[in-house]
Design a protein around this motif. Structure first.
Motif, PDB file in Angstrom:
ATOM      1  N   GLU A 176      26.039 -49.403  -3.308  1.00 50.59           N
ATOM      2  CA  GLU A 176      27.287 -48.754  -3.704  1.00 50.59           C
ATOM      3  C   GLU A 176      27.024 -47.535  -4.584  1.00 50.59           C
ATOM      4  N   GLU A 177      26.104 -47.672  -5.522  1.00 47.21           N
ATOM      5  CA  GLU A 177      25.758 -46.537  -6.381  1.00 47.21           C
ATOM      6  C   GLU A 177      25.149 -45.406  -5.567  1.00 47.21           C
ATOM      7  N   GLU A 183      26.606 -41.450  -4.850  1.00 43.52           N
ATOM      8  CA  GLU A 183      25.831 -40.235  -5.072  1.00 43.52           C
ATOM      9  C   GLU A 183      25.727 -39.415  -3.788  1.00 43.52           C
ATOM     10  N   VAL A 184      25.536 -40.094  -2.654  1.00 42.07           N
ATOM     11  CA  VAL A 184      25.496 -39.400  -1.364  1.00 42.07           C
ATOM     12  C   VAL A 184      26.810 -38.668  -1.121  1.00 42.07           C
ATOM     13  N   ALA A 185      27.925 -39.339  -1.391  1.00 38.20           N
ATOM     14  CA  ALA A 185      29.233 -38.709  -1.202  1.00 38.20           C
ATOM     15  C   ALA A 185      29.397 -37.504  -2.113  1.00 38.20           C
ATOM     16  N   ARG A 186      28.949 -37.633  -3.362  1.00 34.59           N
ATOM     17  CA  ARG A 186      29.062 -36.509  -4.300  1.00 34.59           C
ATOM     18  C   ARG A 186      28.275 -35.309  -3.782  1.00 34.59           C
ATOM     19  N   GLN A 230      31.908 -49.496   4.092  1.00 38.73           N
ATOM     20  CA  GLN A 230      32.683 -48.280   3.859  1.00 38.73           C
ATOM     21  C   GLN A 230      31.773 -47.130   3.440  1.00 38.73           C
ATOM     22  N   GLY A 231      30.786 -47.433   2.599  1.00 39.01           N
ATOM     23  CA  GLY A 231      29.856 -46.391   2.188  1.00 39.01           C
ATOM     24  C   GLY A 231      29.129 -45.790   3.370  1.00 39.01           C
ATOM     25  N   ASN A 232      28.720 -46.629   4.312  1.00 36.28           N
ATOM     26  CA  ASN A 232      28.038 -46.118   5.497  1.00 36.28           C
ATOM     27  C   ASN A 232      28.980 -45.293   6.369  1.00 36.28           C
ATOM     28  N   ILE A 262      21.052 -59.868  -1.123  1.00 31.55           N
ATOM     29  CA  ILE A 262      21.500 -60.300  -2.450  1.00 31.55           C
ATOM     30  C   ILE A 262      22.384 -59.236  -3.096  1.00 31.55           C
ATOM     31  N   GLY A 263      23.114 -59.655  -4.145  1.00 28.67           N
ATOM     32  CA  GLY A 263      24.023 -58.741  -4.818  1.00 28.67           C
ATOM     33  C   GLY A 263      23.337 -57.514  -5.379  1.00 28.67           C
TER      34      GLY A 263
END
Length: 803
Positions: free
Chosen positions: A395-396, A400-403, A334-336, A387-388
């Protein structure tokens, strides 16, 4: 009768020489007797290879995953160690050459270890260190969007040009999990001539029939391609690897060359002295292929010269493995997806504000944000197979990219909207007009028709907007989706749609990577609701199961035959797969799934093992299915995995069931994969053709924006043909002020269109992806600030508009 495996006389000659060499060794004086042992081997090791011996191009390489079982920051150290090792080897072995295929890794090296980077640049000048691959990272090419793939080439090739003075001509993707059918055209438009991968040897059902071939994409572009028959991208140059290459090479009747990438990967340091020595020993040795250490370009030039009439493979290179990567780690995907669309908006509105009002264009910010998004498209990040730690950081980063991108969009829209005066302006970044707002423009806010709403009918709920009538039963399942315009039911008789289904998900080996066909053997239909009620202009459905909860809002917007399903999931299952099923009353021989810059058709049947192996497939914003004269589409805002099955009913009709893969819960390499809260949207578009599917897919992913203001904003560019989609509008990277437009034909047919600029247009130039004039391009005549274009099916066109 006794059968014996024939043994080459050469083997006996070598074994005899080894016996004599061992006899010559004094184990208490190895150093003093080694010369005598070597002399005993001289004869057999001096015998040259046969004239017909297979030719192998050995390419020094270290496949370093940009992230995987380690975070991004560890890759910086892996790269430094590897480059330090190989440049030292170059001092000792002037014939040694090494390729490095991810510009991002060299950019990190320049930033964090400039002294090691300087060594790489030094060895590049001697022709030993070879920047290759043409991409920013080695990305996933199933999930990554079309414009992102274009920018992978732009930023990768531009880095190599600026830092090393090298125009790379190859696409080097040994480990990516399948290859979409738009890539040949994108490669050609980036000036790439050759393609290499090894991953197709991982197919679990069908062996790919060629090692050297022409790959033809959806638009007809062909790229000369090679799969190393050694079946590894981490060869140690052993005799066994060389022999495997010769034995496995499937085109040996007409060709006689293959390539071996050799060296330890993932921080192992790349090639070693022993590997280089083995390659030298096998340069011209009887019984072996002839081995030469040389660049990929040398191999490809010779291979194409030798095998110019190589066979052609048409369409996608579907990997029959790692199908679960289309679904694992939803938040990363979703982030991508959202970052890709926000970047589109930011460039469009910033360019419009710059041209209309002289607003500053955020070159540096967009460059940095693009590179951040491109980095996270690496083939173990975006597919969800890291890995997680990696995915938490992703996600973080996406937040920030979206902001930042929303900030850039907001600044541009405020400049464009003009004085508020208590009024509102609606902006539309989608490539098609909607509800009185032009594509790429803005209009004053209008009275927006409310969703159809729902009424209670017995124990069911009915939503009706005059185009589509949807019935939801007391279980919260769609029992009817009636196309009022066509007078036909979309759903198969007796079936229910938006049926959530839960499967056990225990792949044989690679948890986050794989979905196995046998997952279908066990299924739980989620038919028992906690609540079904009228709410927010539609129907609200709540379900709980295991430790999880799903809340869905079903609404029917005005003016379109589309049922929207807004889904919130609090997901706490383990080793489960959640799907949403839509059984359609349609007899279709194939589906049409969106891929970058177009769509691919895949059969709905399982006539062959190749068809049956595609039991989980990729689609971007839409998957369309239809018969002559009528169809339907599923569109989504963040889903990539789909499956399609078909059954003939007793009434003679055909039920074709399309399912979206919503969530997984693998345990390795991230035990907490996908746990937590998610929100996603998908829609069923009834009576849809391909044009409807394309339009609705963009609309769902590019919602309108309302801004205080009073100005109407005319589009910076428009195209007058519905099949011609403008994918990107931006200012030229050279800061000349030219407007760059990338567009493509989206329906799979010929299109004649007029591209009109919303500003005085001096000239139009057709360019490659790097915004450089294409020498073979014809002249585009400008008339009335427009230019007439003719596009072939799925053709991508980049135009530079001079103001």
């Amino acid at each position: 009768m006794e059968f014996r495996i024939p043994v080459s006389p050469r083997r006996w000659q070598i074994l005899s020489a080894i016996e004599h060499a061992l006899d010559a060794i004094d184990l208490q004086d190895v150093g003093g007797t080694a010369a005598a042992a070597r002399a005993a081997l001289t004869g057999v090791l001096a015998a040259p290879a046969h004239a017909s011996a297979h030719r192998i191009s050995a390419v020094g390489h270290a496949h370093i995953d940009t992230a995987w079982l380690w975070p991004l920051r560890e890759t910086v150290r892996k790269v430094a160690r590897t480059v330090s090792n190989v440049t030292q080897l170059m001092d000792e072995h002037p014939e040694f050459q090494f390729v490095m295929s991810q510009a991002q890794q060299l950019a990190w090296l320049k930033e964090h270890r400039p002294e090691v980077y300087a060594r790489a640049q030094e060895k590049a000048k001697t022709g030993q260190f070879l920047p290759t691959g043409s991409l920013w990272v080695e990305p996933d090419t199933n999930i990554t969007g079309g414009e992102s793939l274009a920018r992978q080439f732009v930023h990768g090739k531009r880095f190599y040009l600026e830092e090393f003075g090298v125009e790379t001509e190859e696409m080097w993707l040994p480990d990516t999990f399948g290859y979409n059918a738009a890539l040949p055209q994108l490669m050609k438009l980036a000036g790439v001539k050759w393609f290499l991968t090894q991953k197709m040897s991982w197919n679990t059902t069908n062996k790919f029939p060629h090692h050297t071939f022409w790959w033809e994409g959806i638009d007809g572009t062909r790229i000369f391609s090679h799969f190393p028959p050694v079946d590894t991208y981490n060869s140690d140059m052993s005799g066994a690897d060389v022999a495997r290459s010769v034995r496995n090479f499937q085109d040996k009747a007409a060709a006689n060359r293959s390539l071996i990438p050799f060296g330890y990967g993932d921080g192992g340091g790349g090639p070693t002295r022993e590997m280089i020595a083995r390659a030298a020993r096998l340069a011209d040795l009887e019984g072996s292929a002839k081995v030469v250490v040389e660049p990929p370009a040398a191999f490809f030039e010779q291979a194409r010269s030798e095998y110019a009439d190589a066979p052609v493979w048409v369409g996608e290179l579907y990997l029959e493995f790692h199908r679960g990567t289309l679904t694992s780690q939803l938040a990363t995907k979703q982030g991508n997806r959202r970052s890709e669309h926000l970047l589109r908006e930011a460039e469009l509105w910033a360019a419009t504000a710059a041209v209309r009002h002289g607003a500053p264009y955020p070159y540096e910010e967009l460059d940095r944000l693009w590179k951040t998004v491109l980095l996270h498209q690496f083939h173990d990040i975006l597919p969800g197979s890291s890995i997680g730690w990696v995915h938490r950081e992703a996600e973080e980063t996406y937040a920030e990219v979206a902001r930042e991108l929303n900030g850039l969009v907001g600044t541009a829209l405020t400049a464009l909207a003009g004085p508020a005066s208590g009024s509102t302006v609606v902006f539309n970044a989608a490539p098609h007009a909607r509800d009185g707002v032009p594509a790429f423009g803005a209009a004053p806010a209008r009275e927006t028709p409310a969703p159809a709403g729902a009424v209670v009918a017995g124990d069911s709920f009915v939503l009706d907007n005059g185009l589509l009538r949807v019935t939801v039963d007391a279980r919260g399942l769609i029992t009817s989706a009636y196309d009022l315009s066509a007078g036909r039911e979309a759903l198969a008789p007796g079936s229910t749609a938006n049926l959530l289904q839960l499967h056990q998900d225990f792949p044989n080996e690679w948890d986050a990577w794989d979905i196995e066909a046998f997952y279908r053997n066990t299924v739980r239909d989620l038919t028992e609701p906690d609540e079904v009620a009228l709410a927010e202009g539609g129907v609200r459905v709540v379900r709980t199961f295991g430790a999880s909860r799903i809340e869905q809002l079903l609404t029917l917007p005005a003016g379109v035959a589309r049922i929207d399903i807004d889904t919130k999931v609090d997901w706490h299952e383990r080793e489960k797969l959640l799907k949403a099923a839509f059984p359609l009353d349609v007899r279709a021989e194939y589906t049409s799934a969106e891929v970058p810059y177009g769509h691919v058709n895949r059969p709905t049947h399982t006539n062959t093992s190749w068809d049956a192996a595609k039991f989980e497939v990729c689609a971007h914003r839409f998957l369309h299915i239809g018969e002559r004269g009528w169809g339907a589409a599923l569109v989504n805002d963040s889903t990539y995995g789909h499956d399609v099955t078909r059954d003939v009913r007793e009434d003679g009709g055909t039920t074709t069931t399309v399912r979206l893969s919503l969530l997984r819960a693998p345990r390795f390499p991230d035990p907490e994969a996908d746990q937590g809260s998610h929100r996603l949207r998908y829609s069923l578009v009834v009576g849809a053709d391909i044009a409807d599917a394309v339009r609705e897919g963009y609309r769902l992913n590019l919602p309108e924006r309302s801004v205080a203001g009073s100005a109407e904003v005319a589009p910076l560019v428009t195209a007058d043909h519905p099949a011609v989609v403008i994918e990107a509008v931006k200012l030229a990277d050279d800061r000349s002020g030219d407007v760059v437009v990338r567009l493509y034909e989206s329906h799979g047919g010929r299109a004649e269109a007029v591209l009109t600029a919303g500003f005085p247009l001096a000239a139009v130039e057709e360019t490659d992806l790097l915004e450089r004039r294409l020498p073979e391009a014809g002249e585009h005549v400008v008339a009335d600030d427009g230019v007439r274009l003719t596009l072939r099916p799925f053709q991508i066109l980049t135009l530079r508009l001079s103001r």
